[in-house]
Design a protein around this motif. Structure first.
Motif, PDB file in Angstrom:
ATOM      1  N   ALA A  47      -6.341   8.375  -5.323  1.00  0.00           N
ATOM      2  CA  ALA A  47      -5.017   7.531  -5.678  1.00  0.00           C
ATOM      3  C   ALA A  47      -4.712   6.927  -4.363  1.00  0.00           C
ATOM      4  O   ALA A  47      -4.486   5.574  -4.639  1.00  0.00           O
ATOM      5  CB  ALA A  47      -3.778   8.658  -5.817  1.00  0.00           C
ATOM      6  N   LYS A  48      -4.975   7.053  -3.221  1.00  0.00           N
ATOM      7  CA  LYS A  48      -4.555   6.336  -2.014  1.00  0.00           C
ATOM      8  C   LYS A  48      -5.679   5.281  -1.993  1.00  0.00           C
ATOM      9  O   LYS A  48      -5.299   3.945  -1.632  1.00  0.00           O
ATOM     10  CB  LYS A  48      -4.919   7.218  -0.684  1.00  0.00           C
ATOM     11  N   ARG A  49      -6.775   5.174  -2.291  1.00  0.00           N
ATOM     12  CA  ARG A  49      -7.991   4.319  -2.077  1.00  0.00           C
ATOM     13  C   ARG A  49      -7.394   3.229  -3.409  1.00  0.00           C
ATOM     14  O   ARG A  49      -7.844   1.991  -3.073  1.00  0.00           O
ATOM     15  CB  ARG A  49      -8.957   4.827  -2.423  1.00  0.00           C
ATOM     16  N   THR A  98       0.728  -1.109   0.166  1.00  0.00           N
ATOM     17  CA  THR A  98       0.103   0.133  -0.084  1.00  0.00           C
ATOM     18  C   THR A  98       1.008   1.253   0.023  1.00  0.00           C
ATOM     19  O   THR A  98       0.760   2.322  -0.776  1.00  0.00           O
ATOM     20  CB  THR A  98      -1.111  -0.245   1.322  1.00  0.00           C
ATOM     21  N   ILE A  99       1.993   1.262   0.903  1.00  0.00           N
ATOM     22  CA  ILE A  99       2.730   2.515   0.969  1.00  0.00           C
ATOM     23  C   ILE A  99       3.350   2.549  -0.453  1.00  0.00           C
ATOM     24  O   ILE A  99       3.244   3.759  -1.066  1.00  0.00           O
ATOM     25  CB  ILE A  99       3.907   2.337   1.869  1.00  0.00           C
ATOM     26  N   THR A 123       0.905   3.748  -2.980  1.00  0.00           N
ATOM     27  CA  THR A 123       0.481   5.109  -2.725  1.00  0.00           C
ATOM     28  C   THR A 123       1.428   6.233  -3.236  1.00  0.00           C
ATOM     29  O   THR A 123       0.884   7.045  -3.759  1.00  0.00           O
ATOM     30  CB  THR A 123       0.235   5.240  -1.245  1.00  0.00           C
ATOM     31  N   ALA A 181      -5.636  13.152  -4.507  1.00  0.00           N
ATOM     32  CA  ALA A 181      -4.833  12.254  -3.459  1.00  0.00           C
ATOM     33  C   ALA A 181      -5.836  11.307  -2.815  1.00  0.00           C
ATOM     34  O   ALA A 181      -5.096  10.115  -2.773  1.00  0.00           O
ATOM     35  CB  ALA A 181      -4.129  13.209  -2.642  1.00  0.00           C
ATOM     36  N   VAL A 182      -6.680  11.473  -2.408  1.00  0.00           N
ATOM     37  CA  VAL A 182      -7.704  10.442  -1.589  1.00  0.00           C
ATOM     38  C   VAL A 182      -7.943   9.438  -2.703  1.00  0.00           C
ATOM     39  O   VAL A 182      -8.176   8.141  -2.364  1.00  0.00           O
ATOM     40  CB  VAL A 182      -9.048  11.198  -1.294  1.00  0.00           C
ATOM     41  N   ALA A 222      -4.620   2.763  -4.638  1.00  0.00           N
ATOM     42  CA  ALA A 222      -3.521   1.916  -4.249  1.00  0.00           C
ATOM     43  C   ALA A 222      -3.831   0.970  -3.292  1.00  0.00           C
ATOM     44  O   ALA A 222      -3.140  -0.078  -3.381  1.00  0.00           O
ATOM     45  CB  ALA A 222      -2.402   2.961  -3.867  1.00  0.00           C
ATOM     46  N   ALA A 223      -4.585   1.220  -2.312  1.00  0.00           N
ATOM     47  CA  ALA A 223      -4.661   0.128  -1.145  1.00  0.00           C
ATOM     48  C   ALA A 223      -5.543  -0.962  -1.699  1.00  0.00           C
ATOM     49  O   ALA A 223      -5.251  -2.038  -1.526  1.00  0.00           O
ATOM     50  CB  ALA A 223      -5.870   1.000  -0.244  1.00  0.00           C
ATOM     51  N   GLY A 266       0.443   8.341  -6.104  1.00  0.00           N
ATOM     52  CA  GLY A 266       0.434   9.772  -5.894  1.00  0.00           C
ATOM     53  C   GLY A 266       1.113  10.581  -6.830  1.00  0.00           C
ATOM     54  O   GLY A 266       1.014  11.739  -7.360  1.00  0.00           O
TER      55      GLY A 266
END
Length: 95
Positions: free
Chosen positions: A71-73, A16-17, A20, A68-69, A75-76, A24
């Motif tokens: 992209a994070k979701r 995830t990191i 992300t 950003a939100v 990626a997770a 991002g």
């Protein structure tokens, strides 16, 4: 199996990191490109720039935060799916 199925494994956390950061970076580049095409100006880099219109700064901040939100979701979810596929392959080989 993990002790607690709701707790992410170390592989999911690391994946995830990594995803992300990659998502991002890609989202930032895409946003800058779209911003330039729509406004004809480079994407803002400094919020305290006196040349930057308040409305443009606010719109850019909102769009960047939403991107950003997202992209994070993404990626997770991608990390979870990838780890699940790897775990399934490992389990199939073990049997």
């Amino acid at each position: 199996m993990a002790e607690n199925e709701t707790e992410p494994t170390l592989a999911v956390k690391i994946g995830t990191i990594a995803l992300t950061f990659a998502a991002g970076w890609a989202a930032q580049k895409a946003l800058a490109l779209v911003w330039k095409q729509v406004t004809g100006k480079d994407a803002p880099t400094k919020s305290d720039d006196p040349e930057l219109d308040v409305v443009q700064a606010t719109v850019f901040a909102a769009v960047a935060a939403g991107t950003a939100v997202l992209a994070k979701r993404v990626a997770a979810r991608g990390a979870q799916r990838t780890v699940a596929r790897i775990a399934a392959r490992s389990a199939a080989r073990a049997h």
